[in-house]
Design an enzyme around this catalytic site. Structure first.
Site, PDB file in Angstrom:
ATOM      1  N   SER A  65       1.103  -1.192   0.070  1.00 52.06           N
ATOM      2  CA  SER A  65       0.052  -0.103  -0.014  1.00 52.06           C
ATOM      3  C   SER A  65       0.845   1.277  -0.115  1.00 52.06           C
ATOM      4  O   SER A  65       2.098   1.195   0.422  1.00 52.06           O
ATOM      5  CB  SER A  65      -0.856  -0.157   1.253  1.00 52.06           C
ATOM      6  OG  SER A  65      -1.537   1.467   1.400  1.00 52.06           O
ATOM      7  N   TYR A  67      -1.552  -0.155  10.072  1.00 50.16           N
ATOM      8  CA  TYR A  67      -1.782  -0.920   8.582  1.00 50.16           C
ATOM      9  C   TYR A  67      -0.448  -0.393   7.998  1.00 50.16           C
ATOM     10  O   TYR A  67       0.004  -1.127   7.284  1.00 50.16           O
ATOM     11  CB  TYR A  67      -3.079  -0.120   7.918  1.00 50.16           C
ATOM     12  CG  TYR A  67      -3.132  -0.548   6.485  1.00 50.16           C
ATOM     13  CD1 TYR A  67      -3.713  -1.776   6.274  1.00 50.16           C
ATOM     14  CD2 TYR A  67      -3.130   0.305   5.614  1.00 50.16           C
ATOM     15  CE1 TYR A  67      -3.754  -2.172   5.038  1.00 50.16           C
ATOM     16  CE2 TYR A  67      -3.282  -0.079   4.326  1.00 50.16           C
ATOM     17  CZ  TYR A  67      -3.795  -1.448   3.871  1.00 50.16           C
ATOM     18  OH  TYR A  67      -4.248  -1.929   2.730  1.00 50.16           O
TER      19      TYR A  67
END
Lengths: 437, 246
Positions: free
Chosen positions: B138, B151
C-alpha cells in the site's frame, strides 16, 4: 459515502447506498433496513431516468457489485449471470464466441437486473419483442421467503410480475438469458432521411420487414410542412467479418455546467445540421456494432450537459390505429413549445407479447425525447402531451418517467394490481408510491 | 497459457486482475478463506475464458498449512508463472491503539502471514528459475501516518522485505513486484470518507497491475499519480510532519 441520483438527475432526491457484492449481502441489506423500519430498492447502474429506480426511503441496495457470471453454454447460447453484470460485460464475453444479446437498449451500461425489471426493448422489437421473452429463469431474494427460482413453469406469477416489475417483487439475484447467434460483430446499415411523418410510416412499413434493427431520429423542432422530418436507420449483422469486441475511445463530460447546454438555439442548429447531413437516397455502410447500437455511450455521463436541474425523458407508445395522428399531434405540441432536445427517437413496435405484466411496448409507434427540466415542462407541455397519449389509447414508459399521474398509470397498466399483490413489502420505489396512491 | 496462483483471490483487486488473466485464457488457482466466494469467482472466471480454475480454502494466518497449499498449486498448475499475494485487512486504528492483541492480529494478517508466503513462494520460484512474484502492499507503507500507522507499518514491513528479497530472486530470473495501491473503491474501503477525486476503480487498478507484472516492474504505484503524492509525503520534514494530523 457519495449519494446517488437517477440518470435524469430529476427529481433530486439523493439515495444512500448500501453496497452489495455477494448474494448474501442482499438478504443482509434487506434485513438491516427492515430493522431500521425502512423499505428499500435495488439500484444497479442508475440508468432509469426518473424516479422508478429511487427508493421511497431514499436508502437503496447498490447491486452493481454483483457482477459475476455463473455459467455459460456456448453451444446453445445460454448465459447465467448475477444481476449486476452489465450488457457491456456480457457482450465482451459473448461476441468472440459468436453470440449477441437478443434485445439491447440504447446503452450497453445497463445491468441485467435493471434490464429485466424494466423489460427493456431495442431496435429489433418488431422481430424479438422485449428482453423478458428471452429470460429463461431468474433468482429472487425476498424479505418474506427463502431464495427462490422463477420461470415460465415455476413460480409463474412471480416470474411474470418480476419481468418489467420495476424491482418491486424481490431483489433479482441472477438470471439466465438466451442469446442470439451472430456471424460477425459488424453491422451493415442503411440510412435515409425523410421529409414528413407520412414518409416515415411508409419507410417503416416496407423497410422494417427487411431489417432486424430499425430506428429513426426525428427533428422535434421542425414544424409546418417539415413536421416529422427525420432520418431512418436500419441495420443487420453482416454475414461475414470478424467477431470483435469494440473498444471505442470514450470521452467523459467532466463537469456539470451551471446551465443546460441544450436550449432552443443549440437544438435548432444541431437538428438542422444532422438532418441535412443525411441523404435522401439510402446510404449503405458497414461498421462496428457499437456506434450503431450505442452512439451515446461514447460520451460518459452525457446527462451532465443538461446542467444542475437535470432533464426528463418523455417516452410514450401510441397504438397502431391512432399512431399517425397521435404522433403528429405530439410533434405539433413539442414544436410549438420550443422545448425539446436533439435526442428524439421514433420506432415502430410489434405485437409480440412479453410475459411481463407491466411491459411497456405494444403494437404501435413509440416516441422518446429528452427535455431539460423546467417548471414549464411539468406544468404546461407534459400535461398537453399526456392528454394526447391518453386520447390515443397509448401509455408512458415507467423507466423514463418522473411525472405521470396515478390515474394515467392505473388506466394504462391495469395489471398493476397483480404486481402490487406480489410486491415484497420491504421494497418500494418513489415511482410506485406516486402512481399507486 | 499462463499459470497463475492467487492468494486472497476474493479481494476486489485480485478478482479484477483474475478477470483480465482469465480473458487471456490463463489457468488459475484461487486461494482464500471463504469456499463459497472462491467458487463464485471460479465460475465467473471460467465463463470469462479461463482455461481452468481450481480453488483451495486457506486462512492465510494458518501458516503451517501454507506448504500444503503450495503443494496443491504445484500439483494443479505444474510450473507457476505468476503468484500474486493479495490478502489483507484494513485495521481500525483507534481500536488498535487501545488493544494490543488486535494490533498484533492486524500485523499478522497484513505483514507476517504475507512474509511467510513470500518466503515459501520465493524459494519455490527460485528453484523453478522462472516466474513473477507479486504482492499487494500500500502507499500507506511509504510513511507512517497517525490515522493508520498499524496498517502502514505492516505494509512497510512487507515492502522492506521485498527490497531485500528482490536482488536474490533477480539472480534466478524471477521478478518481484511490490504493488502499492492508493485509495481503491472496494468492500475494504466502503464507508471510509475518502476524497472522491483520488479513488480508483478496481478495474482501472487491475489493468495497471497486470501490465506491470508482465513487464516485471519492481515497484508499482497504482494509479501512477500516487508516486508523486508519496514522494512529496516522504520529503516533508519531520518537524512539520509531526504537527500534521493525517
Amino acid at each position: 459515502m457519495p449519494t446517488l441520483l437517477s440518470w435524469g438527475r430529476h427529481p433530486q432526491t439523493p439515495q444512500t447506498p448500501t453496497p452489495c457484492h455477494w448474494p448474501d449481502d442482499l438478504s443482509r441489506g434487506l434485513a438491516d433496513l427492515q430493522r431500521q423500519g425502512r423499505t428499500t430498492l435495488a439500484y444497479g447502474a442508475g440508468l432509469s431516468y426518473g424516479d422508478s429506480g429511487l427508493a421511497a426511503s431514499d436508502h437503496v441496495l447498490h447491486t452493481i457489485g454483483l457482477d459475476r457470471f455463473i455459467a455459460a453454454d456456448w453451444q446453445t447460447g445460454r448465459v447465467t449471470a448475477q444481476a449486476g453484470v452489465t450488457f457491456e460485460q456480457m457482450l465482451s464475453v459473448s461476441i468472440p464466441r459468436g453470440w449477441y444479446l437478443p434485445v439491447s437498449p440504447g446503452t450497453k451500461y445497463v445491468t441485467l437486473g435493471g434490464a429485466i425489471a424494466n423489460d427493456v426493448h431495442g431496435k429489433n422489437h418488431h422481430r424479438h419483442g422485449t428482453l423478458g421473452r428471452h429470460i429463461v429463469r431468474l433468482g429472487l431474494r425476498r424479505s418474506d421467503r427463502a431464495p427462490l427460482v422463477c420461470s415460465a413453469t415455476d413460480e409463474t406469477a412471480l416470474f411474470r410480475a418480476t419481468i418489467g416489475g420495476l424491482g418491486l417483487t424481490g431483489l433479482i439475484e441472477w438470471a439466465e438469458v438466451k442469446l442470439m447467434p451472430i456471424r460477425s460483430s459488424r453491422i451493415r446499415s442503411v440510412t435515409q432521411r425523410f421529409d414528413t411523418l407520412d414518409e416515415f410510416f411508409a419507410l417503416s412499413a416496407t423497410l422494417d420487414l427487411q431489417h432486424e434493427f430499425c430506428v429513426s431520429w426525428i427533428d422535434c423542432g421542425a414544424a409546418g410542412r417539415s413536421l416529422g422530418r427525420g432520418v431512418y436507420m436500419a441495420g443487420d449483422f453482416a454475414d461475414e467479418g470478424p467477431l470483435e469486441v469494440a473498444h471505442p475511445r470514450r470521452l467523459t463530460m467532466p463537469v456539470t455546467p451551471p446551465v443546460s447546454l441544450v436550449n432552443r438555439a443549440t437544438v435548432r442548429a444541431f437538428n438542422a445540421l444532422y438532418w441535412r447531413h443525411a441523404t435522401r437516397t439510402p446510404t449503405v455502410r458497414t461498421g462496428s456494432y457499437a456506434p450503431f447500437f450505442y452512439p451515446l455511450d461514447s460520451v460518459l455521463q452525457w446527462n451532465r450537459i443538461y446542467g444542475p436541474a437535470g432533464f426528463q425523458q418523455y417516452q410514450c407508445v401510441i397504438p397502431e390505429a391512432s399512431a399517425r395522428d397521435g404522433i403528429a399531434a405530439l410533434l405539433r405540441e413539442i414544436a410549438a413549445s420550443g422545448l425539446g432536445s436533439p435526442l428524439a427517437v421514433l420506432k415502430r413496435c410489434s405485437d409480440l407479447a412479453s410475459p411481463g405484466l407491466l411491459s411497456f411496448p405494444m403494437a404501435g409507434t413509440t416516441l422518446a425525447l429528452d427535455f431539460p427540466h423546467s417548471d414549464r415542462l411539468t406544468h404546461d407541455l407534459f400535461p398537453r402531451l399526456d392528454a394526447v397519449v391518453r386520447n390515443a389509447g397509448g401509455r408512458l414508459y415507467p423507466a423514463k418517467d418522473a411525472h405521470m399521474s396515478a390515474r394515467d398509470f392505473q388506466d394504462s397498466y391495469p395489471a398493476w394490481t397483480a404486481v402490487e399483490a406480489l410486491r415484497d413489502p420491504q421494497l418500494l420505489s418513489r415511482f410506485w408510491q406516486r402512481v399507486t396512491r | 497459457m499462463t499459470r497463475i496462483l492467487l492468494v486472497g483471490a476474493s479481494s476486489a483487486i485480485a478478482a479484477a486482475c483474475a478477470r483480465r488473466w482469465a480473458a487471456d485464457g490463463a489457468q488459475l488457482m484461487l486461494v482464500g478463506r471463504d469456499a463459497d466466494k472462491l467458487e463464485a469467482i471460479a465460475r465467473d472466471l471460467t465463463v470469462r475464458g479461463a482455461a481452468s480454475v481450481s480453488t483451495f480454502v486457506l486462512d492465510a494466518l494458518d501458516t503451517p498449512r501454507h506448504a500444503e497449499m503450495l503443494a496443491a498449486a504445484v500439483h494443479t498448475l505444474g510450473t507457476i508463472d505468476i503468484a500474486l499475494i493479495a490478502h489483507g485487512t484494513l485495521p481500525n486504528q483507534q481500536a488498535c491503539q487501545l488493544d494490543v492483541s488486535q494490533t498484533l492480529r492486524e500485523l499478522a494478517s497484513n505483514a507476517t502471514s504475507v512474509i511467510a508466503l513470500l518466503t515459501l513462494l520465493a524459494t519455490h520460484l527460485e528453484g523453478q528459475q522462472h516466474g513473477s512474484l507479486a504482492v499487494i502492499t500500500s502507499v500507506a507503507g511509504d510513511r507512517g501516518r497517525p490515522s493508520n500507522y498499524v496498517y502502514g507499518s505492516a505494509k512497510a514491513a512487507v515492502s522492506t522485505f521485498c527490497e531485500g528479497l528482490r536482488p536474490r530472486l533477480f539472480k534466478a530470473g524471477v521478478s518481484l513486484t511490490d504493488i502499492r495501491p492508493g485509495f481503491v473503491n472496494t468492500p475494504m474501503t466502503a464507508g471510509l470518507p475518502l476524497p472522491a477525486m483520488l479513488v480508483a476503480e478496481p478495474d482501472t487498478v487491475a489493468t495497471r497491475i497486470v501490465h506491470g507484472i508482465a513487464r516485471k516492474r519492481d515497484v508499482l504505484y497504482v494509479p501512477a499519480f500516487w508516486a508523486i503524492i508519496l514522494l512529496i509525503v516522504r520529503l516533508l520534514p519531520r518537524p512539520l510532519f509531526k504537527r500534521l494530523s493525517c
